[in-house]
Design a protein around this motif. Structure first.
Motif, mmCIF file in Angstrom:
data_model
loop_
_atom_site.group_PDB
_atom_site.id
_atom_site.type_symbol
_atom_site.label_atom_id
_atom_site.label_comp_id
_atom_site.label_asym_id
_atom_site.label_seq_id
_atom_site.Cartn_x
_atom_site.Cartn_y
_atom_site.Cartn_z
ATOM 1 N N THR A 128 0.849 -1.180 0.000
ATOM 2 C CA THR A 128 0.000 0.000 0.000
ATOM 3 C C THR A 128 0.888 1.234 0.000
ATOM 4 O OG1 THR A 128 -0.091 -0.012 2.417
ATOM 5 C CG2 THR A 128 -1.850 -1.161 1.251
ATOM 6 N N ASP A 129 0.409 2.290 -0.630
ATOM 7 C CA ASP A 129 1.209 3.500 -0.763
ATOM 8 C C ASP A 129 1.477 4.157 0.596
ATOM 9 O OD1 ASP A 129 1.210 3.210 -3.486
ATOM 10 O OD2 ASP A 129 -0.470 4.582 -3.815
ATOM 11 N N ILE A 130 2.662 4.753 0.711
ATOM 12 C CA ILE A 130 2.952 5.645 1.826
ATOM 13 C C ILE A 130 2.357 7.002 1.477
ATOM 14 C CG2 ILE A 130 4.761 6.932 3.028
ATOM 15 C CD1 ILE A 130 6.564 4.535 2.640
ATOM 16 N N GLU A 131 1.615 7.579 2.406
ATOM 17 C CA GLU A 131 0.992 8.877 2.170
ATOM 18 C C GLU A 131 1.510 9.907 3.161
ATOM 19 O OE1 GLU A 131 -3.255 8.738 1.988
ATOM 20 O OE2 GLU A 131 -3.282 6.753 1.071
ATOM 21 N N LEU A 132 1.727 11.129 2.663
ATOM 22 C CA LEU A 132 2.068 12.238 3.543
ATOM 23 C C LEU A 132 1.249 13.449 3.115
ATOM 24 C CD1 LEU A 132 3.980 12.996 5.930
ATOM 25 C CD2 LEU A 132 5.340 14.181 4.230
ATOM 26 N N PRO A 133 0.314 13.886 3.948
ATOM 27 C CA PRO A 133 -0.545 15.012 3.587
ATOM 28 C C PRO A 133 0.185 16.347 3.674
ATOM 29 C CG PRO A 133 -1.060 14.269 5.809
ATOM 30 C CD PRO A 133 -0.048 13.302 5.250
ATOM 31 N N ASN A 134 -0.352 17.348 2.985
ATOM 32 C CA ASN A 134 0.216 18.692 3.058
ATOM 33 C C ASN A 134 -0.011 19.343 4.411
ATOM 34 O OD1 ASN A 134 1.402 18.937 0.529
ATOM 35 N ND2 ASN A 134 -0.486 19.598 -0.444
ATOM 36 N N GLU A 135 -1.146 19.039 5.027
ATOM 37 C CA GLU A 135 -1.489 19.661 6.300
ATOM 38 C C GLU A 135 -1.070 18.755 7.452
ATOM 39 O OE1 GLU A 135 -2.598 22.708 6.507
ATOM 40 O OE2 GLU A 135 -2.704 22.889 4.318
ATOM 41 N N LEU A 136 -0.114 19.224 8.241
ATOM 42 C CA LEU A 136 0.359 18.485 9.415
ATOM 43 C C LEU A 136 0.124 19.309 10.672
ATOM 44 C CD1 LEU A 136 3.790 17.052 8.176
ATOM 45 C CD2 LEU A 136 1.589 15.857 8.298
ATOM 46 N N SER A 137 -0.148 18.620 11.776
ATOM 47 C CA SER A 137 -0.323 19.290 13.065
ATOM 48 C C SER A 137 0.130 18.354 14.172
ATOM 49 C CB SER A 137 -1.789 19.698 13.277
ATOM 50 O OG SER A 137 -2.630 18.558 13.242
ATOM 51 N N ILE A 138 0.575 18.915 15.289
ATOM 52 C CA ILE A 138 1.060 18.119 16.420
ATOM 53 C C ILE A 138 -0.060 17.227 16.943
ATOM 54 C CG2 ILE A 138 1.985 18.221 18.765
ATOM 55 C CD1 ILE A 138 3.268 20.919 17.953
ATOM 56 N N GLY A 139 0.246 15.937 17.125
ATOM 57 C CA GLY A 139 -0.732 14.960 17.594
ATOM 58 C C GLY A 139 -1.458 14.245 16.473
ATOM 59 N N GLN A 140 -1.271 14.682 15.249
ATOM 60 C CA GLN A 140 -1.967 14.080 14.100
ATOM 61 C C GLN A 140 -1.475 12.657 13.841
ATOM 62 O OE1 GLN A 140 -1.483 16.425 10.582
ATOM 63 N NE2 GLN A 140 -2.570 15.005 9.244
ATOM 64 N N GLU A 141 -2.399 11.725 13.625
ATOM 65 C CA GLU A 141 -2.055 10.356 13.258
ATOM 66 C C GLU A 141 -2.054 10.213 11.753
ATOM 67 O OE1 GLU A 141 -4.637 7.662 15.297
ATOM 68 O OE2 GLU A 141 -3.853 8.181 17.287
ATOM 69 N N LEU A 142 -1.033 9.532 11.222
ATOM 70 C CA LEU A 142 -0.874 9.359 9.777
ATOM 71 C C LEU A 142 -1.190 7.925 9.375
ATOM 72 C CD1 LEU A 142 2.467 11.342 9.332
ATOM 73 C CD2 LEU A 142 0.119 12.198 9.112
ATOM 74 N N THR A 143 -1.543 7.748 8.115
ATOM 75 C CA THR A 143 -1.951 6.443 7.608
ATOM 76 C C THR A 143 -0.786 5.452 7.627
ATOM 77 O OG1 THR A 143 -3.530 7.541 6.148
ATOM 78 C CG2 THR A 143 -2.997 5.248 5.648
ATOM 79 N N ASN A 144 -1.060 4.208 8.048
ATOM 80 C CA ASN A 144 -0.053 3.153 8.002
ATOM 81 C C ASN A 144 0.213 2.734 6.564
ATOM 82 O OD1 ASN A 144 0.043 3.134 10.801
ATOM 83 N ND2 ASN A 144 -1.418 1.450 10.982
#
Length: 232
Positions: free
Chosen positions: A123-139
């Motif tokens: 599955t693709d690695i994803e990194l969104p443009n909008e980041l914030s402290i405490g944000q969980e990212l997709t595995n």
């Protein structure tokens, strides 16, 4: 070769995913020909390897940009270990890595020369443009099945528990940066043996990864990868 595959996959979670469409990605350079050098050291600070990345090709269509990144990985003596490339897809919301493209070019040739059949899924690695402290990212995950001489071997790398921990200012040989720190756990399974390696990434706008650290499961440092050269 399996160990090199794991190192490469884990690195791709952090190494710059570069595009050329304006406003496509907040965190990465926008010009074809942009290059990066990353130096990896062991826990004692001794150089283990050097990786050179370059944005070699960019194609725009509608609201999507696809960029090709070439990789040259060398050992501590400067001897080339691997030469390959992979594709990055970018939309207005962020970037994704195409795992199927990882096995293109010289890497496939090396396996074929050794009479090895390789199949890669994930599955693709994803990194969104909008980041914030405490944000969980997709595995994310990737699986490599190897067949040779009647034997089948499977290598699995799962990238889990990805989370934006904090913001931090750091200074490296290439400059000073304000970064988001992203934590993840990289779980590898090779021939049924499972190991987990926590890691942290320092990510800055306009460049991507500045530094990355990998740890043992008990938190002891294994290695550090640092941006040592950057050219646009």
């Amino acid at each position: 070769m399996r160990n090199l595959f794991i190192v490469l996959i884990i690195s791709l979670l952090y190494i710059p995913k570069v595009v050329s469409q304006i406003n496509c990605s907040r965190y990465y350079p926008l010009e074809e020909g942009t290059s990066f050098e990353y130096t990896s050291t062991n826990k004692k600070g001794k150089i283990e390897s050097t990786a050179n990345y370059m944005v070699s090709k960019v194609n725009n269509s509608a609201n999507t940009t696809v960029a090709e990144m070439t990789i040259n990985l060398s050992d501590k003596k400067g001897k080339e270990i691997i030469q390959s490339s992979y594709n990055i897809t970018c939309t207005g919301s962020g970037v994704k890595i195409d795992f199927q493209s990882l096995m293109a070019g010289d890497m496939i040739k090396q396996y074929h020369e050794m009479d090895i059949d390789v199949a890669l899924t994930g599955t693709d690695i994803e990194l969104p443009n909008e980041l914030s402290i405490g944000q969980e990212l997709t595995n994310a995950n990737v699986t490599m099945n190897i067949s040779m001489a009647g034997m089948n071997m499977k290598t699995i790398v799962n990238m889990i528990n990805r989370k934006v921990e904090k913001k931090e200012n750091i200074t490296t040989i290439s400059g000073s940066y304000e970064c988001f720190v992203i934590y993840s756990e990289n779980e590898s399974q090779v021939m049924g043996i499972k190991r987990t390696y926590p890691s942290r990434l320092w990510l800055t706008e306009g460049i991507g990864m500045v530094k990355q650290e990998s740890y043992k499961s008990n938190g002891d440092l294994i290695s550090t990868t640092t941006l040592t050269k950057f050219n646009k």
